[in-house]
Design a protein around this motif. Structure first.
Motif: not given
Length: 89
Positions: A2, A52, A55-56, A58-62, A64
């Protein structure tokens, strides 16, 4: 992986990484590692850190891609952590 430039060429990584690193250095004055290669690595590392953390949280999907501003923020975080540990020597 990512990162900001997950779907771009290595030349794009270098280009955007350089500018993200330059902006991060301008935003965090003080002594730190220098040089063109270190600046590029700082910007690319900032994009990876931003992806990273995004993702943790919750702003991005894996997988993205993250934005340029997020890459700069990630690079600033790297610089601040570097200075935290380098200052203890």
């Amino acid at each position: 992986m990512t990162a900001y430039l997950a779907n771009h060429s290595w030349l794009g990584w270098i280009f955007v990484g350089f500018f993200a690193g330059l902006i991060a250095r301008a935003l965090t004055p003080g002594k730190g590692p220098s040089g063109c290669i270190v600046t590029v690595l700082l910007g690319v590392g900032g994009a990876i850190v931003a992806g990273y953390l995004g993702e943790q949280i919750g702003w991005y999907r894996p997988g993205q891609a993250v934005g340029f501003v997020a890459a700069v923020i990630g690079a600033v975080i790297i610089l601040l952590v570097y200075r935290l540990f380098a200052g203890r020597r």
